[in-house]
Design a protein around this motif. Structure first.
Motif, PDB file in Angstrom:
ATOM      1  N   ASP A  79      36.645 -38.953 -10.416  1.00 19.84           N
ATOM      2  CA  ASP A  79      37.621 -39.302  -9.373  1.00 19.84           C
ATOM      3  C   ASP A  79      37.542 -38.343  -8.196  1.00 19.84           C
ATOM      4  N   GLY A  80      37.031 -37.131  -8.418  1.00 13.90           N
ATOM      5  CA  GLY A  80      37.032 -36.095  -7.395  1.00 13.90           C
ATOM      6  C   GLY A  80      35.674 -35.845  -6.760  1.00 13.90           C
ATOM      7  N   VAL A  81      34.789 -36.832  -6.769  1.00  9.64           N
ATOM      8  CA  VAL A  81      33.505 -36.705  -6.071  1.00  9.64           C
ATOM      9  C   VAL A  81      33.288 -37.952  -5.221  1.00  9.64           C
ATOM     10  N   GLY A  82      32.415 -37.827  -4.234  1.00  8.52           N
ATOM     11  CA  GLY A  82      32.092 -38.960  -3.376  1.00  8.52           C
ATOM     12  C   GLY A  82      32.922 -38.983  -2.111  1.00  8.52           C
ATOM     13  N   PRO A  83      32.737 -40.028  -1.302  1.00 10.53           N
ATOM     14  CA  PRO A  83      33.470 -40.135  -0.037  1.00 10.53           C
ATOM     15  C   PRO A  83      34.983 -40.131  -0.258  1.00 10.53           C
ATOM     16  N   LEU A  84      35.686 -39.358   0.543  1.00 13.92           N
ATOM     17  CA  LEU A  84      37.141 -39.213   0.374  1.00 13.92           C
ATOM     18  C   LEU A  84      37.887 -40.543   0.375  1.00 13.92           C
ATOM     19  N   PRO A  85      37.578 -41.492   1.280  1.00 18.51           N
ATOM     20  CA  PRO A  85      38.330 -42.748   1.283  1.00 18.51           C
ATOM     21  C   PRO A  85      38.173 -43.570   0.002  1.00 18.51           C
ATOM     22  N   GLU A  86      37.115 -43.292  -0.756  1.00 16.54           N
ATOM     23  CA  GLU A  86      36.857 -44.046  -1.987  1.00 16.54           C
ATOM     24  C   GLU A  86      37.455 -43.386  -3.233  1.00 16.54           C
ATOM     25  N   ARG A  87      37.993 -42.192  -3.084  1.00 14.48           N
ATOM     26  CA  ARG A  87      38.545 -41.489  -4.248  1.00 14.48           C
ATOM     27  C   ARG A  87      39.914 -42.062  -4.607  1.00 14.48           C
ATOM     28  N   PRO A  88      40.123 -42.346  -5.890  1.00 11.58           N
ATOM     29  CA  PRO A  88      41.399 -42.940  -6.298  1.00 11.58           C
ATOM     30  C   PRO A  88      42.542 -41.927  -6.355  1.00 11.58           C
ATOM     31  N   THR A  89      43.717 -42.381  -5.967  1.00 10.15           N
ATOM     32  CA  THR A  89      44.935 -41.590  -6.145  1.00 10.15           C
ATOM     33  C   THR A  89      45.508 -41.969  -7.505  1.00 10.15           C
ATOM     34  N   ARG A  90      45.846 -40.979  -8.294  1.00  7.06           N
ATOM     35  CA  ARG A  90      46.336 -41.242  -9.653  1.00  7.06           C
ATOM     36  C   ARG A  90      47.579 -40.398  -9.943  1.00  7.06           C
ATOM     37  N   ILE A  91      48.267 -40.783 -10.993  1.00 11.71           N
ATOM     38  CA  ILE A  91      49.369 -39.967 -11.513  1.00 11.71           C
ATOM     39  C   ILE A  91      48.754 -38.850 -12.346  1.00 11.71           C
ATOM     40  N   ASP A  92      49.136 -37.621 -12.059  1.00  5.70           N
ATOM     41  CA  ASP A  92      48.714 -36.476 -12.864  1.00  5.70           C
ATOM     42  C   ASP A  92      49.680 -36.384 -14.037  1.00  5.70           C
ATOM     43  N   LEU A  93      49.176 -36.654 -15.231  1.00  3.63           N
ATOM     44  CA  LEU A  93      50.029 -36.711 -16.418  1.00  3.63           C
ATOM     45  C   LEU A  93      50.538 -35.340 -16.870  1.00  3.63           C
ATOM     46  N   ALA A  94      49.816 -34.280 -16.517  1.00  2.63           N
ATOM     47  CA  ALA A  94      50.247 -32.946 -16.937  1.00  2.63           C
ATOM     48  C   ALA A  94      51.502 -32.509 -16.204  1.00  2.63           C
ATOM     49  N   TRP A  95      51.549 -32.748 -14.891  1.00  2.00           N
ATOM     50  CA  TRP A  95      52.653 -32.259 -14.074  1.00  2.00           C
ATOM     51  C   TRP A  95      53.469 -33.384 -13.456  1.00  2.00           C
ATOM     52  N   ASN A  96      53.190 -34.626 -13.853  1.00  3.23           N
ATOM     53  CA  ASN A  96      53.914 -35.797 -13.346  1.00  3.23           C
ATOM     54  C   ASN A  96      53.965 -35.775 -11.813  1.00  3.23           C
ATOM     55  N   ASP A  97      52.794 -35.611 -11.227  1.00  2.00           N
ATOM     56  CA  ASP A  97      52.672 -35.544  -9.783  1.00  2.00           C
ATOM     57  C   ASP A  97      51.606 -36.542  -9.339  1.00  2.00           C
ATOM     58  N   ILE A  98      51.452 -36.703  -8.040  1.00  2.00           N
ATOM     59  CA  ILE A  98      50.418 -37.572  -7.498  1.00  2.00           C
ATOM     60  C   ILE A  98      49.180 -36.728  -7.208  1.00  2.00           C
ATOM     61  N   GLU A  99      48.036 -37.171  -7.700  1.00  2.00           N
ATOM     62  CA  GLU A  99      46.766 -36.487  -7.464  1.00  2.00           C
ATOM     63  C   GLU A  99      45.908 -37.354  -6.553  1.00  2.00           C
ATOM     64  N   THR A 100      45.624 -36.851  -5.361  1.00  2.00           N
ATOM     65  CA  THR A 100      44.827 -37.613  -4.386  1.00  2.00           C
ATOM     66  C   THR A 100      43.333 -37.488  -4.628  1.00  2.00           C
ATOM     67  N   ASN A 101      42.929 -36.478  -5.377  1.00  2.00           N
ATOM     68  CA  ASN A 101      41.518 -36.193  -5.627  1.00  2.00           C
ATOM     69  C   ASN A 101      40.749 -35.823  -4.359  1.00  2.00           C
ATOM     70  N   ARG A 102      41.467 -35.395  -3.339  1.00  2.00           N
ATOM     71  CA  ARG A 102      40.818 -34.956  -2.096  1.00  2.00           C
ATOM     72  C   ARG A 102      39.981 -33.695  -2.335  1.00  2.00           C
ATOM     73  N   PHE A 103      40.436 -32.852  -3.238  1.00  2.00           N
ATOM     74  CA  PHE A 103      39.721 -31.628  -3.595  1.00  2.00           C
ATOM     75  C   PHE A 103      39.171 -31.827  -4.997  1.00  2.00           C
ATOM     76  N   GLY A 104      37.842 -31.804  -5.111  1.00  2.00           N
ATOM     77  CA  GLY A 104      37.203 -32.018  -6.409  1.00  2.00           C
ATOM     78  C   GLY A 104      36.045 -31.056  -6.619  1.00  2.00           C
ATOM     79  N   THR A 105      35.084 -31.479  -7.400  1.00  2.00           N
ATOM     80  CA  THR A 105      33.967 -30.625  -7.803  1.00  2.00           C
ATOM     81  C   THR A 105      33.241 -29.989  -6.625  1.00  2.00           C
ATOM     82  N   ASN A 106      32.772 -30.799  -5.696  1.00  2.00           N
ATOM     83  CA  ASN A 106      31.950 -30.263  -4.599  1.00  2.00           C
ATOM     84  C   ASN A 106      32.754 -29.376  -3.662  1.00  2.00           C
TER      85      ASN A 106
END
Length: 198
Positions: A79-106
């Motif tokens: 979810d955290g690699v590739g072009p930013l517009p294509e990265r999915p926004t998900r619910i972060d189950l650990a902290w019950n927050d929204i994860e945009t995946n804007r910051f990932g591996t690379n």
């Protein structure tokens, strides 16, 4: 009366510098608004906060662990690699927050290289599996002409990241952890991961 004697000439052993490493987790403002803040005037062309980089450089950390503690037990690295517009926004189950995946591996690798510190990546040992972990290692470090290496190259990183340090989960035996495991289950996972890394 108790006394403490300091003898700088007496050496008991060598301390591995890696114990002075750091840690970055998708929690609160650690990543978003902390390390990564592309809309800030204080950020460089990659969206990384210059003031944060400057402060961290002074610490001279030998390595930084990512993507965190409890967060990693539900993290999907793809979810955290590739072009930013294509990265999915998900619910972060650990902290019950929204994860945009804007910051990932690379982005994390780029951050570490700017700090001159080694990246230390922890794989998802909660609801993840060995195939996912092995794929992440291949994406980061692979040199053969495989689909995952081609994917990394498409993402703008022709050379391998050469990540030296890999961790298996975080506090996996804690009942608060996504996919908590017994010591025996974790030992099996550790053994399987060791086979993958050979």
């Amino acid at each position: 009366m108790n006394r403490i004697k300091i003898d700088p000439e007496r050496t008991l052993g060598t301390i591995d510098r890696n114990i002075f490493g750091g840690f970055a987790e998708h929690l609160g403002r650690c990543i978003y608004g902390g390390i990564d803040d592309p809309d800030s005037a204080l950020s460089d062309k990659d969206g990384l906060r210059i003031d944060v980089l400057s402060a961290l450089k002074r610490l001279r950390m030998p390595l930084i662990r990512y993507p965190g503690g409890n967060f990693v037990s539900g993290y999907r690295w793809r979810d955290g690699v590739g072009p930013l517009p294509e990265r999915p926004t998900r619910i972060d189950l650990a902290w019950n927050d929204i994860e945009t995946n804007r910051f990932g591996t690379n982005e994390f690798i780029r951050f570490c290289r700017k700090l001159n510190t080694e990246p230390y990546i922890a794989v998802n040992c909660g609801d993840g599996n060995m195939r996912e972990a092995a794929d992440w290692v291949e994406y980061c470090n692979g040199t053969r002409d495989t689909a995952l290496v081609k994917l990394r190259r498409q993402h703008g990183f022709p050379e391998p990241h050469n990540v030296k340090y890999w961790g298996i989960g975080n506090e996996v035996d804690g009942p608060w952890q996504i996919g908590a495991k017994t010591a025996e289950e974790y030992a099996r996972t550790f053994t399987e991961f060791g086979k993958v890394m050979k």
